[in-house]
Design an enzyme around this catalytic site. Structure first.
Site, PDB file in Angstrom:
ATOM      1  N   CYS A  96     -24.983 -32.247 -20.830  1.00  0.00           N
ATOM      2  CA  CYS A  96     -25.378 -33.178 -19.777  1.00  0.00           C
ATOM      3  C   CYS A  96     -25.738 -34.541 -20.376  1.00  0.00           C
ATOM      4  CB  CYS A  96     -26.507 -32.589 -18.935  1.00  0.00           C
ATOM      5  SG  CYS A  96     -26.776 -33.450 -17.358  1.00  0.00           S
ATOM      6  N   HIS A 221     -24.932 -26.968 -17.442  1.00  0.00           N
ATOM      7  CA  HIS A 221     -26.025 -26.525 -18.311  1.00  0.00           C
ATOM      8  C   HIS A 221     -25.879 -25.042 -18.671  1.00  0.00           C
ATOM      9  CE1 HIS A 221     -28.887 -29.973 -18.172  1.00  0.00           C
ATOM     10  NE2 HIS A 221     -28.229 -30.254 -17.056  1.00  0.00           N
ATOM     11  N   GLU A 223     -27.504 -23.469 -20.947  1.00  0.00           N
ATOM     12  CA  GLU A 223     -28.817 -22.918 -21.286  1.00  0.00           C
ATOM     13  C   GLU A 223     -29.587 -22.470 -20.046  1.00  0.00           C
ATOM     14  OE1 GLU A 223     -29.963 -27.064 -20.113  1.00  0.00           O
ATOM     15  OE2 GLU A 223     -28.206 -26.061 -20.973  1.00  0.00           O
TER      16      GLU A 223
END
Length: 257
Positions: A96, A221, A223
């Site tokens: 990002c 994302h 994660e």
């Protein structure tokens, strides 16, 4: 060999460094969060790591443009350090805001001969911040981080994520070289329109890699989808055995096995 170590580079406004460090640890690696100012003061710190990750967030509040300030600091003070890092066969990941930084620093896609970047991440076509889950598909086999991944379901959260090449020839060249490695799709895996493509990116590009495949940036994302319970409909049985994003971090760690 020793457990691969990831340097998670944070700056004022970064807010995904903790989750990203956890992701690398869950994948079997070690992770250390390092403030940008520390690396600027001690550039040789990078020598002790095999992976450099620029996590998501809003570095310096995106006050000028997303990733512009950190990108400029890297370009003027850490460019040689990162070039040596990459030339040593190591990995760089930008998520990002980190993807924005990699493009604005010239690390992911080096500037053209006339000094201009080949591509940028511009404002979403909607001119709004978009926060939603998206379907993704990989293209080509160049990118180390996407090894053995065909598709993913990950969240996005950004206002400046629209991939835009400087011209049609540049876009075609990057596509032909398999550097436009990750793209938005609809739920059936077909070409995505808004909102499946949340920003209007050219060719639906959600992530791109450099010519080596060892430097990769993506807007979604990974994660934020490490565990099945992260899936927004896991209680309906739609989640897999592990979160879709974990494989990206496992690929990075396993690359050094």
């Amino acid at each position: 060999m020793a457990t691969p170590k990831a340097l998670i580079l944070r700056a004022p406004g970064t807010n995904c460094d903790g989750e990203t460090a956890f992701a690398f640890q869950l994948a079997g690696g070690q992770a250390e969060r390092v403030h940008l100012n520390r690396l600027l003061d001690q550039p040789n710190l990078a020598e002790g790591f095999q992976i450099l990750c620029l996590p998501g967030g809003f570095s310096y509040g995106d006050d000028i443009a997303a990733g512009r300030i950190v990108g400029s600091q890297i370009r003027h003070h850490l460019d040689e350090v990162l070039r040596q890092f990459i030339d040593a066969g190591k990995l760089v990941l930008g998520i990002c805001n980190g993807f924005q930084i990699l493009l604005k620093s010239g690390i992911l896609l080096p500037d053209s001969d006339d000094g201009h970047p080949p591509a940028t991440l511009a404002w979403n076509e909607s001119q709004r911040f978009v926060d939603r889950w998206v379907h993704l598909k990989t293209f080509g086999d160049k990118c180390v981080f996407l090894k053995d991944i065909e598709k993913m379901y990950l969240p996005v959260a950004h206002a400046e994520g629209r991939f835009a090449a400087r011209d049609a020839a540049t876009l075609a060249a990057l596509d032909k070289a398999d550097q436009l490695a990750l793209r938005y799709t609809d739920a059936a895996g077909g070409e995505a329109a808004f909102p499946d493509c949340p920003n209007g990116a050219q060719l639906g590009v959600a992530g791109a890699c450099d010519s080596t495949g060892r430097v990769f940036g993506l807007m979604p994302h990974p994660e934020r989808h490490l565990d099945p319970t992260h899936h927004p409909r896991w209680t309906r049985g739609e989640a897999g055995e592990v979160g879709d994003g974990l494989k990206i971090f496992q690929n990075a760690v396993e690359y050094f096995s």
